[in-house]
Design an enzyme around this catalytic site. Sequence first.
Site, PDB file in Angstrom:
ATOM      1  NE  ARG A   1       3.686  -9.967 -14.783  1.00  0.00           N
ATOM      2  CZ  ARG A   1       4.212 -10.106 -14.258  1.00  0.00           C
ATOM      3  NH1 ARG A   1       5.788 -10.871 -14.471  1.00  0.00           N
ATOM      4  NH2 ARG A   1       4.450  -8.577 -13.590  1.00  0.00           N
TER       5      ARG A   1
ATOM      6  CG  ASP B   1       0.745  -1.146 -15.234  1.00  0.00           C
ATOM      7  OD1 ASP B   1       1.304  -0.164 -15.803  1.00  0.00           O
ATOM      8  OD2 ASP B   1       0.420  -1.654 -14.573  1.00  0.00           O
TER       9      ASP B   1
ATOM     10  N   GLY C   1      10.117 -12.528  -5.381  1.00  0.00           N
ATOM     11  CA  GLY C   1      11.050 -11.372  -5.156  1.00  0.00           C
ATOM     12  C   GLY C   1      11.529 -10.778  -6.653  1.00  0.00           C
TER      13      GLY C   1
ATOM     14  N   GLY D   1       9.958 -10.834 -10.203  1.00  0.00           N
ATOM     15  CA  GLY D   1       8.884  -9.945 -10.609  1.00  0.00           C
ATOM     16  C   GLY D   1       8.606 -10.422 -11.393  1.00  0.00           C
TER      17      GLY D   1
ATOM     18  CB  SER E   1       3.389 -11.998 -11.161  1.00  0.00           C
ATOM     19  OG  SER E   1       1.982 -12.077 -10.478  1.00  0.00           O
ATOM     20  CB  SER E   2       5.017 -15.159  -6.353  1.00  0.00           C
ATOM     21  OG  SER E   2       5.785 -13.658  -4.966  1.00  0.00           O
TER      22      SER E   2
ATOM     23  CG  ASP F   1       1.126  -8.962 -12.589  1.00  0.00           C
ATOM     24  OD1 ASP F   1       1.319  -8.800 -13.000  1.00  0.00           O
ATOM     25  OD2 ASP F   1       2.069  -8.337 -11.311  1.00  0.00           O
TER      26      ASP F   1
ATOM     27  CE1 TYR G   1       5.121   2.165 -11.029  1.00  0.00           C
ATOM     28  CE2 TYR G   1       4.299   2.657  -9.056  1.00  0.00           C
ATOM     29  CZ  TYR G   1       4.045   2.339  -9.927  1.00  0.00           C
ATOM     30  OH  TYR G   1       3.066   1.786 -10.872  1.00  0.00           O
TER      31      TYR G   1
END
Length: 392
Positions: free
Chosen positions: A36, A45, A133, A135, A137-138, A183, A234
């Site tokens: 995505r 979120d 890697g 971003g 959403s693997s 995701d 973060y």
Amino acid sequence: MVTIVANIDDIKLKALEAFKKEFAENADICVCAPGRVNLIGEHTDYNEGFVLPMALPMVTVVAGKRSNTKKCKIISLSETLGSENWVEFELITRESIKPGEPKWANYVKGCIAHFVCDIPAFNAVVVSSVPVGAGLSSSAALEVATYTFLEVLTGLQSKPEDKALACQRAEHDFAKVPCGIMDQFISVMGKVGYALLLDCRDLTTKQIPMSQAEDYVFLITNSNTPHKLSSSAYCERRESCYQAAHRLNKKSLRELSVDDIQVLQSQNVSEDMIKRTRHVVTEIQRTIDAAVALEKGDFDMFGKLMNESHDSLRDDYEVSSVELDTLVSAAREMKGVLGSRLIGAGFGGCTVTLLQKNVTNEVISHIKSKYPGQATFYIAQPTTGARILYRA
């Protein structure tokens, strides 16, 4: 010049052929789930705000069948895994499944552990076109594809919301990644021609049509620089948001208005807290406005909101990087580009750019000329979520 995303039929064939080669029999089931891109709504979120993702044409495919033993064997064709591309474990009950090595298999094990019932042992092959890697959403694509495979294997289908939440728990409990719910939701619920507006407070969704988007595409540009935002940075931003809400006696920043930021300023809090709060409050409103703009077919307004989102992430949330800013600036210099922004946590990964389809090659050439690194480009329009590709 443009990276061509592998056709889903080709990936399916690759998975089916690999399964036959590895297990000397044909697979009975083949499913897929997409990666995505979040079009707008970053770092909202965990503040109970809104996000607006769309499903990508890049997918993870799982092909397999029930095993004649009590052991599962799963093989990944990912070239990044090297000799750790397979895992084998005994499957007695869901409770017997434990995380371990290799780490990528924990996403699969977690889905088994959080499925609605015990399942029979199985063998499977995993093939993916979702870059790891970046971003995109693997991880959620692997989780949702696995869960979809288990649904077909058992004949038990979950509600879309329950399926997404089970995959999220798999990532929390087995991969030890405290991800949000966006995701998994979009990987399950993606729809051709639609973005998904997700309310992260009550998990309600609304499909946002992009029916007038035939002349536009989204260009995803992978900076191919690793995410440099440490977990501590973060957490600092996340904690700053929680503290700001607490100071104003609010459950979350979702409940704040722009006027509340002035109230916060009067409390002599740090400038960082003011900036983090301002980004989240304005980003939540931008996401709502962006959904309205898409419904009206106002892509100029949507692009303007994307630009504002990036600038806020760069200046107030401070999660951009030289690489991401370079990609965004280069894209914005080109005629036919409506908006460009970083996506994901920041400090690495990808940007997403809304542009007129007929200027795609020119924009890519210009970005390549301005970007000192080796960027990778993907052209995308909203596609469908998890689905069955083959069932014997």
